[in-house]
Design a protein around this motif. Structure first.
Motif, PDB file in Angstrom:
ATOM      1  N   LYS A   1      47.092  34.378  36.479  1.00  0.00           N
ATOM      2  CA  LYS A   1      46.039  33.602  35.947  1.00  0.00           C
ATOM      3  C   LYS A   1      44.961  34.415  35.409  1.00  0.00           C
ATOM      4  N   PHE A   2      45.219  35.776  35.669  1.00  0.00           N
ATOM      5  CA  PHE A   2      44.210  36.798  35.220  1.00  0.00           C
ATOM      6  C   PHE A   2      44.509  37.437  33.876  1.00  0.00           C
ATOM      7  N   ASP A   3      43.496  37.611  32.890  1.00  0.00           N
ATOM      8  CA  ASP A   3      43.459  38.458  31.873  1.00  0.00           C
ATOM      9  C   ASP A   3      43.507  39.851  32.022  1.00  0.00           C
ATOM     10  N   LEU A   4      44.505  40.725  31.710  1.00  0.00           N
ATOM     11  CA  LEU A   4      44.539  42.027  32.144  1.00  0.00           C
ATOM     12  C   LEU A   4      45.219  42.936  30.795  1.00  0.00           C
ATOM     13  N   SER A   5      44.846  42.167  29.841  1.00  0.00           N
ATOM     14  CA  SER A   5      44.944  42.916  28.600  1.00  0.00           C
ATOM     15  C   SER A   5      44.091  44.138  28.284  1.00  0.00           C
ATOM     16  N   ASP A   6      43.047  43.988  28.677  1.00  0.00           N
ATOM     17  CA  ASP A   6      42.113  45.308  28.197  1.00  0.00           C
ATOM     18  C   ASP A   6      41.598  45.794  29.448  1.00  0.00           C
ATOM     19  N   MET A   7      42.616  46.678  30.477  1.00  0.00           N
ATOM     20  CA  MET A   7      42.238  46.834  31.778  1.00  0.00           C
ATOM     21  C   MET A   7      41.054  47.860  31.795  1.00  0.00           C
TER      22      MET A   7
ATOM     23  N   PHE B   1      37.833  49.381  34.742  1.00  0.00           N
ATOM     24  CA  PHE B   1      37.108  49.629  36.329  1.00  0.00           C
ATOM     25  C   PHE B   1      36.551  48.019  36.478  1.00  0.00           C
ATOM     26  N   TYR B   2      35.824  47.461  35.677  1.00  0.00           N
ATOM     27  CA  TYR B   2      35.224  46.154  35.798  1.00  0.00           C
ATOM     28  C   TYR B   2      36.307  45.104  35.903  1.00  0.00           C
TER      29      TYR B   2
ATOM     30  N   ALA C   1      39.040  45.377  36.876  1.00  0.00           N
ATOM     31  CA  ALA C   1      40.070  45.656  37.981  1.00  0.00           C
ATOM     32  C   ALA C   1      39.151  45.303  39.232  1.00  0.00           C
ATOM     33  N   LEU C   2      38.063  45.432  39.160  1.00  0.00           N
ATOM     34  CA  LEU C   2      37.069  45.033  40.243  1.00  0.00           C
ATOM     35  C   LEU C   2      37.107  43.570  40.501  1.00  0.00           C
ATOM     36  N   ASP C   3      36.917  43.157  39.265  1.00  0.00           N
ATOM     37  CA  ASP C   3      37.028  41.591  39.101  1.00  0.00           C
ATOM     38  C   ASP C   3      38.251  40.972  39.602  1.00  0.00           C
ATOM     39  N   PHE C   4      39.240  41.614  39.265  1.00  0.00           N
ATOM     40  CA  PHE C   4      40.600  41.269  39.623  1.00  0.00           C
ATOM     41  C   PHE C   4      40.624  41.003  41.038  1.00  0.00           C
ATOM     42  N   THR C   5      40.156  42.268  41.898  1.00  0.00           N
ATOM     43  CA  THR C   5      40.337  42.510  43.329  1.00  0.00           C
ATOM     44  C   THR C   5      39.495  41.502  43.970  1.00  0.00           C
ATOM     45  N   ALA C   6      38.411  41.066  43.509  1.00  0.00           N
ATOM     46  CA  ALA C   6      37.439  39.989  43.864  1.00  0.00           C
ATOM     47  C   ALA C   6      38.280  38.617  43.729  1.00  0.00           C
ATOM     48  N   ASN C   7      38.959  38.460  42.650  1.00  0.00           N
ATOM     49  CA  ASN C   7      39.323  37.367  42.422  1.00  0.00           C
ATOM     50  C   ASN C   7      40.762  36.939  43.533  1.00  0.00           C
ATOM     51  N   PHE C   8      41.374  38.147  43.646  1.00  0.00           N
ATOM     52  CA  PHE C   8      42.664  38.161  44.745  1.00  0.00           C
ATOM     53  C   PHE C   8      41.967  37.916  46.082  1.00  0.00           C
ATOM     54  N   LEU C   9      40.754  38.572  46.493  1.00  0.00           N
ATOM     55  CA  LEU C   9      40.334  38.283  47.893  1.00  0.00           C
ATOM     56  C   LEU C   9      39.846  36.733  47.975  1.00  0.00           C
ATOM     57  N   LYS C  10      39.165  36.434  46.949  1.00  0.00           N
ATOM     58  CA  LYS C  10      38.594  34.886  47.000  1.00  0.00           C
ATOM     59  C   LYS C  10      39.739  33.769  47.021  1.00  0.00           C
ATOM     60  N   LEU C  11      40.869  34.237  46.373  1.00  0.00           N
ATOM     61  CA  LEU C  11      42.221  33.400  46.424  1.00  0.00           C
ATOM     62  C   LEU C  11      42.691  33.496  47.726  1.00  0.00           C
TER      63      LEU C  11
END
Length: 533
Positions: free
Chosen positions: A196-202, A204-205, A207-217
């Motif tokens: 569900k996350f856009d990782l096309s242009d990985m 640091f930010y 990756a940080l947003d993805f981590t926060a989204n994972f923890l929120k989920l």
């Protein structure tokens, strides 16, 4: 008139064919159950391997009779697996977990199930990203490699649990069982976050947003499961369902459990994690509010639904592994699929070693020093490592969800990944599964002295000496903490201290509202003596 009759018959044929397919599949399920029972004490086989082998044999027969066109009775729909088959498996894992023992080992189980899964995910994803381009299997995005890491981080420890004896090795059994259920939930949450996350242009930010989204989920899914479980307990305790109808109690618990999963999916959360924690909360509160007949019924109903779903998945995987449509794409280069499978198996093994050894050492150092808990020895570490090498239902369902569309493989690269997943699941389940019993008996000779009890039906505790030291009936809520400050006790004995304060909060606030063990049941008018669960 004749043409009209022929048209009616032609429209009825598909329905008749579907009924025949369902009847044949039901007969195969019965055969799996019967053979699994007859081979229960086999030195090599278990229920999962039996279902896989029957599926393979059936697939061969269908493949021959259809002239090589198909090997399946029913067509796979990944939505069917996620909506109907996985929820009862995960819910029953949460419902059957022995909460006191689970949370006594919570730090170690969580480190294995969450931190260990993330380490394994990182190693598998990075290794596939570096090694797969050498095979020239086709273009894969970063999201595909990360999805592979999540897919193959999901373990299947059923084979090992069928061999372990929780009376002889209570700590080991608790670790294997606890890591298995937490690992499944973590893998699915991670997979959902990736897809569900856009990782096309990985960067640091991102990756940080993805981590926060994972923890929120993770957090929101857990909160929703706890909320639905508490709501079910409150309704049953307040409305006195059992005085009128046992059927209503059972129906309400089943539907509320399924509602938690569907609600999570509607809001884009992890239904697997939600239904897992809903099962834990229901077994802690709601289950003690129903009549004794409902307690027995729900316990065995949930276990039966989970058992049938697992057998169904392994049986189907056995048949679907021979599907011509998938293997046709790699017909010109079967070696690529074989090497991809070998790479994935090696990465799975390395990923397990990378966290089992260091996390076990940390757990031994912290818990033994502070809480006096039993040390995780080298033989136990090897057993935990081996238990997580097998891949099963969750990996298959996630792979189909990611790399197929409407039940069919779209791209050759996706077809290769599907066939590699099938190969890994078949090899790990059959080969590793066949070696599990001899290995466990070699490492833990005492576990073969008595027959292991089923992880889904046993009422024996997973830790301790056969009784619960903090049972509310005997008034003992853990070691006394009055001689030292709470902060000092938290530093010296974190597990016991957290457990002590949780029991005080649970007894003082939660159980009077939501019910639970030791409290007067509104359904029966008597104190629940916790004789079953």
């Amino acid at each position: 008139m004749d043409s009209h009759v022929r048209s009616l018959l032609s429209t009825a044929d598909p329905e008749t064919e579907f009924v025949d397919q369902i009847a044949l599949f039901a007969a195969l399920l019965c055969g799996c159950i019967v053979l699994g029972h007859l081979l229960e004490n086999s030195r090599w086989l278990n229920q999962s391997i039996t279902a896989l082998l029957i599926g393979l044999a059936t697939g061969c027969v269908i493949l021959l009779t259809s002239g090589g066109k198909s090997s399946r009775i029913l067509e796979f729909k990944q939505e069917f697996f996620f909506i109907y088959l996985l929820p009862p498996i995960i819910f029953n894992a949460g419902f059957q977990v022995k909460k006191k023992q689970f949370f006594r080992n919570f730090m170690t189980i969580t480190s294995f199930g969450v931190i260990g899964t993330l380490i394994s995910f990182a190693i598998i994803s990075f290794g596939a990203m570096r090694l797969f381009p050498i095979l020239d299997i086709g273009y894969l995005e970063l999201k595909d490699y990360l999805a592979l890491g999540a897919i193959f981080s999901a373990t299947d420890s059923v084979c090992t649990l069928q061999v372990l004896n929780q009376e002889e090795t209570p700590l080991l059994y608790s670790l294997v069982f606890g890591e298995g259920v937490v690992n499944d939930a973590t893998s699915v949450v991670l997979f959902n976050a990736i897809t569900k996350f856009d990782l096309s242009d990985m960067n640091f930010y991102i990756a940080l947003d993805f981590t926060a989204n994972f923890l929120k989920l993770f957090a929101l899914s857990t909160v929703l499961g706890v909320f639905v479980g508490l709501l079910c307990a409150f309704i049953i305790r307040t409305l006195y369902f059992g005085r009128h109808s046992t059927d209503r109690e059972v129906a309400l618990m089943m539907l509320m459990a399924y509602l938690s999963y569907i609600t999570a999916e509607v809001f884009g959360l992890s239904g697997i994690l939600t239904v897992f924690f809903c099962g834990i909360v229901m077994s802690h509160y709601a289950w003690h509010n129903v009549t004794h007949k409902s307690q027995v019924t729900t316990k065995h109903t949930f276990a039966t639904m989970s058992y049938i779903a697992e057998v169904f998945i392994f049986l189907y995987v056995g048949m679907d592994s021979l599907d011509v449509e998938k293997w046709r794409f790699i017909n010109d280069s079967p070696g690529k699929s074989i090497w991809a499978s070998v790479i994935l198996l090696v990465l799975i093994m390395v990923g397990r070693v990378a966290f089992i050894l260091p996390l076990s050492c940390i757990s031994n150092f912290i818990l033994k020093r502070r809480d006096g808990n039993e040390e995780i020895g080298m033989k136990q570490q090897i057993t935990v490592w081996w238990a997580g090498l097998m891949r099963g239902a969750v990996s298959i369902a996630l792979a189909y969800k990611k790399f197929t569309g409407s039940g069919q493989t779209i791209q050759p690269a996706n077809a290769l990944l599907i066939t590699s997943t099938i190969t890994v699941v078949l090899f790990s389940t059959v080969v590793f599964g066949l070696l599990t019993k001899p290995l466990i008996r070699k490492l833990l000779p005492q576990s073969s002295q008595t027959e292991p009890s089923s992880p889904t039906t046993s009422s024996m505790p997973l830790l301790g000496n056969g009784h619960d030291d903090d049972d509310p009936e005997n008034g003992n809520h853990g070691r006394p903490l009055t001689t030292k400050s709470s902060l000092k006790m938290l530093l010296n004995s974190p597990t016991s201290t957290v457990h002590y304060f949780w029991r005080k909060f649970d007894d003082g606030w939660m159980r009077p509202i939501f019910g639970g063990s030791g409290f007067v049941s509104n359904a029966t008018g008597t104190r629940d003596m916790n004789v079953i669960h």
